[in-house]
Design a protein around this motif. Structure first.
Motif, PDB file in Angstrom:
ATOM      1  N   GLU A  14      -7.230  -4.614   1.842  1.00 46.63           N
ATOM      2  CA  GLU A  14      -7.994  -3.702   0.999  1.00 46.63           C
ATOM      3  C   GLU A  14      -9.257  -3.239   1.709  1.00 46.63           C
ATOM      4  O   GLU A  14      -9.947  -4.030   2.361  1.00 46.63           O
ATOM      5  CB  GLU A  14      -8.392  -4.406  -0.308  1.00 46.63           C
ATOM      6  CG  GLU A  14      -7.283  -4.561  -1.294  1.00 46.63           C
ATOM      7  CD  GLU A  14      -7.787  -5.102  -2.618  1.00 46.63           C
ATOM      8  OE1 GLU A  14      -8.165  -6.290  -2.696  1.00 46.63           O
ATOM      9  OE2 GLU A  14      -7.796  -4.328  -3.595  1.00 46.63           O
ATOM     10  N   PHE A  39       7.063   4.834  -4.514  1.00 44.60           N
ATOM     11  CA  PHE A  39       7.040   3.498  -5.112  1.00 44.60           C
ATOM     12  C   PHE A  39       8.462   3.127  -5.526  1.00 44.60           C
ATOM     13  O   PHE A  39       9.307   4.012  -5.722  1.00 44.60           O
ATOM     14  CB  PHE A  39       6.116   3.469  -6.329  1.00 44.60           C
ATOM     15  CG  PHE A  39       4.682   3.763  -5.998  1.00 44.60           C
ATOM     16  CD1 PHE A  39       4.084   4.938  -6.418  1.00 44.60           C
ATOM     17  CD2 PHE A  39       3.934   2.866  -5.256  1.00 44.60           C
ATOM     18  CE1 PHE A  39       2.766   5.214  -6.100  1.00 44.60           C
ATOM     19  CE2 PHE A  39       2.608   3.137  -4.937  1.00 44.60           C
ATOM     20  CZ  PHE A  39       2.033   4.323  -5.361  1.00 44.60           C
ATOM     21  N   SER A  79      -6.170   0.491  -1.068  1.00 43.37           N
ATOM     22  CA  SER A  79      -6.251  -0.510  -2.119  1.00 43.37           C
ATOM     23  C   SER A  79      -4.850  -1.077  -2.349  1.00 43.37           C
ATOM     24  O   SER A  79      -3.874  -0.584  -1.766  1.00 43.37           O
ATOM     25  CB  SER A  79      -6.793   0.103  -3.414  1.00 43.37           C
ATOM     26  OG  SER A  79      -5.899   1.101  -3.877  1.00 43.37           O
ATOM     27  N   LEU A  80      -4.748  -2.084  -3.182  1.00 38.05           N
ATOM     28  CA  LEU A  80      -3.449  -2.707  -3.434  1.00 38.05           C
ATOM     29  C   LEU A  80      -2.425  -1.688  -3.943  1.00 38.05           C
ATOM     30  O   LEU A  80      -1.232  -1.779  -3.644  1.00 38.05           O
ATOM     31  CB  LEU A  80      -3.588  -3.851  -4.438  1.00 38.05           C
ATOM     32  CG  LEU A  80      -4.460  -5.035  -4.002  1.00 38.05           C
ATOM     33  CD1 LEU A  80      -4.565  -6.059  -5.133  1.00 38.05           C
ATOM     34  CD2 LEU A  80      -3.912  -5.689  -2.755  1.00 38.05           C
ATOM     35  N   SER A  81      -2.900  -0.704  -4.685  1.00 39.66           N
ATOM     36  CA  SER A  81      -2.003   0.299  -5.260  1.00 39.66           C
ATOM     37  C   SER A  81      -1.439   1.271  -4.225  1.00 39.66           C
ATOM     38  O   SER A  81      -0.575   2.082  -4.555  1.00 39.66           O
ATOM     39  CB  SER A  81      -2.720   1.087  -6.357  1.00 39.66           C
ATOM     40  OG  SER A  81      -3.817   1.783  -5.813  1.00 39.66           O
ATOM     41  N   ASP A  82      -1.913   1.207  -2.995  1.00 39.94           N
ATOM     42  CA  ASP A  82      -1.363   2.031  -1.920  1.00 39.94           C
ATOM     43  C   ASP A  82      -0.141   1.381  -1.270  1.00 39.94           C
ATOM     44  O   ASP A  82       0.475   1.979  -0.377  1.00 39.94           O
ATOM     45  CB  ASP A  82      -2.421   2.301  -0.851  1.00 39.94           C
ATOM     46  CG  ASP A  82      -3.545   3.185  -1.361  1.00 39.94           C
ATOM     47  OD1 ASP A  82      -4.721   2.891  -1.088  1.00 39.94           O
ATOM     48  OD2 ASP A  82      -3.234   4.179  -2.071  1.00 39.94           O
ATOM     49  N   THR A  83       0.205   0.179  -1.695  1.00 36.55           N
ATOM     50  CA  THR A  83       1.423  -0.467  -1.205  1.00 36.55           C
ATOM     51  C   THR A  83       2.618   0.375  -1.637  1.00 36.55           C
ATOM     52  O   THR A  83       2.871   0.555  -2.832  1.00 36.55           O
ATOM     53  CB  THR A  83       1.540  -1.892  -1.767  1.00 36.55           C
ATOM     54  OG1 THR A  83       0.501  -2.701  -1.208  1.00 36.55           O
ATOM     55  CG2 THR A  83       2.891  -2.506  -1.423  1.00 36.55           C
TER      56      THR A  83
END
Lengths: 112, 112
Positions: A14, A39, A79-83
């Motif tokens: 992150e 996703f 950020s984690l949501s970019d995984t």
């Protein structure tokens, strides 16, 4: 065989900047380079598109050198949501025809 | 917002069945596409259509056909489903060449 090439996977933490490069030696003269984010269990979502030099929007930057044989997607502070899996899409000249080709995708994992 | 919808999120069919996958877009886009997505292979183009009643083969058209009777609707047909057609199918649309493709959520098809 003309194709696009991306790293299979990348890991980051992150807050770091992530750069993903796509190689496309046979890019068609008039075609743009587009990057998508996907996703699990969803369709790809448009991130950014460019033709040459640098393009920036609210989520990413795209760097394209003068010869246009590669492009680099830059995510400034992940950020984690970019995984997700990231794909480049280019038009390639194959056997005299312009064909839209997706890269095989880069699986980005962002860690806390 | 552009909306591309696909008739089913999940579908289970038997070998030899005729399968219809429907895609609808609400933005009056000229071009529509069908892709399949398989692990390690990325997105591969099956068929595309530049306008109503027009269709062009993509990279892997064998075993598939398409229909575009209305501008907003593009159907993918598996005349006789086989197990190697088990995959995620993605529909996309765009206004024209060099424009961004917008994707639907995908249909995960399992052929038994």
């Amino acid at each position: 065989l003309a194709k696009t090439t991306q790293p299979i996977s990348m890991d980051s933490y992150e807050g770091q900047e992530v750069n993903i490069t796509c190689s496309h030696n046979n890019i068609a003269t008039n075609d743009y380079i587009t990057w998508y984010q996907q996703f699990p269990s969803q369709g790809p979502r448009f991130i950014i598109q460019g033709y040459k030099t640098k393009v920036t929007n609210e989520v990413a930057s795209l760097f394209i050198p003068a010869d246009r044989k590669s492009s680099t997607l830059s995510l400034p502070r992940v950020s984690l949501s970019d995984t997700a899996v990231y794909y480049c899409l280019v038009g390639l000249m194959i056997s005299g025809y312009n064909k839209l080709i997706f890269g095989a995708g880069t699986r980005l994992a962002v860690h806390p | 917002d552009v909306k591309v919808t696909q008739s089913s999120r999940y579908l289970v069919k038997r070998t030899g069945e005729k399968v219809f996958l429907e895609c609808v877009q609400d933005m009056d886009h000229e071009n529509m596409f069908w892709y399949r997505q398989d692990p390690g292979l990325g997105l591969r183009l099956i068929y595309f259509s530049y306008d109503v009643k027009m269709k062009e083969k993509g990279d892997i058209p064998e075993g598939y056909s398409v229909s575009r009777e209305k501008k907003e609707r593009f159907s993918l047909i598996l005349e006789s489903a086989s197990t190697n057609q088990t995959s995620m199918y993605l529909c996309a649309s765009r206004t024209g060449p060099q424009e961004t493709q917008y994707f639907g959520p995908g249909t995960r098809l399992l052929v038994l």
